[in-house]
Scaffold this motif. Structure first.
Motif, short mmCIF file in Angstrom:
data_model
loop_
_atom_site.label_atom_id
_atom_site.label_comp_id
_atom_site.label_asym_id
_atom_site.label_seq_id
_atom_site.Cartn_x
_atom_site.Cartn_y
_atom_site.Cartn_z
N LEU A 140 -16.07 -9.65 -39.95
CA LEU A 140 -17.33 -9.12 -39.26
C LEU A 140 -17.43 -8.71 -38.28
O LEU A 140 -17.04 -9.99 -37.52
CB LEU A 140 -18.80 -9.54 -39.56
CG LEU A 140 -19.19 -9.28 -41.08
CD1 LEU A 140 -20.54 -10.80 -41.79
CD2 LEU A 140 -18.93 -8.33 -41.44
N VAL A 141 -17.00 -7.67 -37.02
CA VAL A 141 -16.74 -6.88 -35.92
C VAL A 141 -18.82 -6.53 -35.55
O VAL A 141 -18.61 -5.27 -35.61
CB VAL A 141 -16.10 -6.94 -35.76
CG1 VAL A 141 -15.31 -6.61 -33.94
CG2 VAL A 141 -14.69 -7.84 -36.31
N GLU A 142 -19.17 -6.89 -34.91
CA GLU A 142 -20.41 -6.43 -33.97
C GLU A 142 -20.31 -5.91 -32.82
O GLU A 142 -18.83 -6.10 -32.35
CB GLU A 142 -21.44 -7.21 -34.03
CG GLU A 142 -22.55 -8.00 -35.09
CD GLU A 142 -21.49 -9.17 -35.66
OE1 GLU A 142 -22.28 -10.46 -36.06
OE2 GLU A 142 -20.64 -9.67 -34.93
N SER A 143 -20.74 -4.98 -32.71
CA SER A 143 -20.73 -3.53 -31.50
C SER A 143 -21.78 -2.95 -30.99
O SER A 143 -22.75 -2.83 -32.19
CB SER A 143 -19.69 -2.92 -31.56
OG SER A 143 -19.47 -1.97 -32.35
N GLY A 144 -22.38 -2.80 -30.10
CA GLY A 144 -23.44 -1.82 -29.57
C GLY A 144 -24.05 -2.27 -28.55
O GLY A 144 -24.94 -1.75 -28.49
N GLY A 145 -24.54 -3.54 -28.40
CA GLY A 145 -25.85 -4.28 -27.64
C GLY A 145 -25.58 -3.53 -26.39
O GLY A 145 -24.62 -3.17 -25.90
N GLY A 146 -27.05 -4.08 -25.58
CA GLY A 146 -26.44 -4.17 -24.34
C GLY A 146 -27.76 -4.28 -23.64
O GLY A 146 -29.10 -4.64 -24.55
N LEU A 147 -28.38 -3.76 -21.96
CA LEU A 147 -28.82 -3.91 -21.91
C LEU A 147 -30.04 -2.67 -21.45
O LEU A 147 -29.24 -1.27 -21.15
CB LEU A 147 -28.63 -4.72 -20.23
CG LEU A 147 -30.18 -4.48 -19.54
CD1 LEU A 147 -31.33 -5.31 -20.01
CD2 LEU A 147 -29.65 -4.80 -17.86
N VAL A 148 -31.24 -2.51 -22.20
CA VAL A 148 -32.07 -1.30 -22.48
C VAL A 148 -32.81 -1.47 -21.51
O VAL A 148 -33.55 -2.18 -22.19
CB VAL A 148 -31.53 -0.34 -23.18
CG1 VAL A 148 -30.18 -0.25 -23.50
CG2 VAL A 148 -32.45 -1.15 -24.75
N PRO A 149 -33.77 -0.37 -21.09
CA PRO A 149 -35.48 -0.70 -20.88
C PRO A 149 -36.93 -0.62 -22.27
O PRO A 149 -35.99 0.37 -23.28
CB PRO A 149 -35.44 0.78 -20.07
CG PRO A 149 -34.42 1.47 -20.52
CD PRO A 149 -33.58 0.68 -20.50
N ALA A 150 -37.67 -1.21 -22.12
CA ALA A 150 -38.56 -1.42 -23.38
C ALA A 150 -38.63 0.58 -23.51
O ALA A 150 -38.10 1.28 -22.78
CB ALA A 150 -39.15 -1.57 -23.28
N GLY A 151 -38.69 1.05 -25.03
CA GLY A 151 -39.10 2.18 -25.65
C GLY A 151 -38.35 2.89 -26.36
O GLY A 151 -37.74 3.89 -26.53
N THR A 152 -36.78 2.44 -25.26
CA THR A 152 -35.26 3.41 -26.00
C THR A 152 -35.15 2.80 -27.72
O THR A 152 -35.61 1.67 -27.81
CB THR A 152 -34.11 3.07 -24.59
OG1 THR A 152 -34.57 2.09 -24.07
CG2 THR A 152 -34.68 3.42 -23.30
N SER A 153 -34.18 3.49 -27.59
CA SER A 153 -32.66 2.71 -28.80
C SER A 153 -32.41 2.27 -28.55
O SER A 153 -30.70 2.13 -27.58
CB SER A 153 -32.79 4.30 -30.02
OG SER A 153 -34.20 4.57 -29.74
N LEU A 154 -30.99 1.78 -29.45
CA LEU A 154 -30.14 1.50 -29.81
C LEU A 154 -29.33 0.81 -31.55
O LEU A 154 -29.86 1.11 -31.60
CB LEU A 154 -29.58 -0.50 -28.66
CG LEU A 154 -29.53 -1.01 -28.03
CD1 LEU A 154 -29.42 -1.88 -27.37
CD2 LEU A 154 -28.24 -0.32 -27.02
N ARG A 155 -27.89 1.16 -30.98
CA ARG A 155 -27.52 1.24 -32.74
C ARG A 155 -26.63 -0.34 -32.15
O ARG A 155 -25.13 0.66 -31.82
CB ARG A 155 -26.66 2.90 -32.43
CG ARG A 155 -26.38 3.35 -34.36
CD ARG A 155 -25.41 4.54 -34.03
NE ARG A 155 -25.32 4.44 -35.53
CZ ARG A 155 -24.17 4.70 -36.39
NH1 ARG A 155 -23.40 4.27 -35.39
NH2 ARG A 155 -23.46 5.49 -37.15
N LEU A 156 -26.56 -0.54 -33.42
CA LEU A 156 -25.51 -1.59 -33.71
C LEU A 156 -24.76 -1.45 -34.38
O LEU A 156 -25.25 -1.06 -35.56
CB LEU A 156 -26.57 -2.71 -34.01
CG LEU A 156 -27.61 -3.30 -32.45
CD1 LEU A 156 -28.20 -5.45 -32.97
CD2 LEU A 156 -27.08 -3.23 -31.46
N SER A 157 -23.25 -1.72 -34.51
CA SER A 157 -22.57 -1.25 -35.88
C SER A 157 -21.99 -2.65 -36.33
O SER A 157 -21.52 -3.75 -35.21
CB SER A 157 -21.61 -0.19 -35.84
OG SER A 157 -22.21 0.68 -35.47
N CYS A 158 -21.87 -3.11 -37.57
CA CYS A 158 -21.08 -4.01 -37.60
C CYS A 158 -19.72 -3.24 -38.11
O CYS A 158 -19.92 -3.19 -39.73
CB CYS A 158 -21.85 -5.28 -38.55
SG CYS A 158 -21.09 -6.58 -40.08
#
Length: 120
Positions: free
Chosen positions: A4-22
C-alpha cells in the motif's frame, strides 16, 4: 502480501479539501477490506473509514461522515479518502490499511502514511 502506498497529504488551510489516495498492489481478493486510519502524536491510530475492495460497504466514522468519503477507483487500483471542510483537528498522519475480510481480526498490511496538516 499486499503493498500500500499513500499519497495526497499536505498543508492546507481550514475549510478546504484534500484527496488522499492509497494505491494497492499484490494479491487482493474482492473480500479485502481497505481502511484509513489517522494518527496524531501521543495517540493510537484512529479508524477513519473503510470500504470493501469490490467497492461496496463504504463507511466513514461518525465524527467525519458528513465531511469525509471513502471510495474506490478500480481503474487505478486505488482507494480514495475525500476530505472536505477540513478542520485543524483532522491533522495527523493518515495510513491506509488492508485486511483479508470483514472477519479478519486485524489489519495486517499498512502503508507508510501521508501527513495532513490543517492550519487555522
Amino acid at each position: 502480501q499486499v503493498q500500500l502506498v499513500e499519497s495526497g497529504g499536505g498543508l492546507v488551510p481550514a475549510g478546504t479539501s484534500l484527496r488522499l489516495s492509497c494505491r494497492a498492489s499484490g494479491r487482493i481478493s474482492s473480500d479485502y477490506v481497505m481502511a484509513w486510519f489517522r494518527q496524531t502524536p501521543g495517540r493510537e491510530r484512529a479508524f477513519v473509514g473503510s470500504i470493501r475492495w469490490n467497492g461496496i460497504g463504504a463507511y466513514a466514522e461518525t465524527s467525519v461522515k458528513d465531511r469525509f468519503t471513502v471510495s474506490r477507483d478500480p481503474a487505478h487500483n486505488t482507494v480514495v479518502l475525500e476530505m472536505n471542510g477540513l478542520k485543524p483537528e483532522d491533522s495527523g498522519v493518515y495510513y491506509c490499511a488492508a485486511k483479508p475480510s470483514l472477519w479478519s481480526e486485524r489489519y495486517d498490511s499498512w502503508g507508510q502514511g501521508t501527513q495532513v496538516t490543517v492550519s487555522e
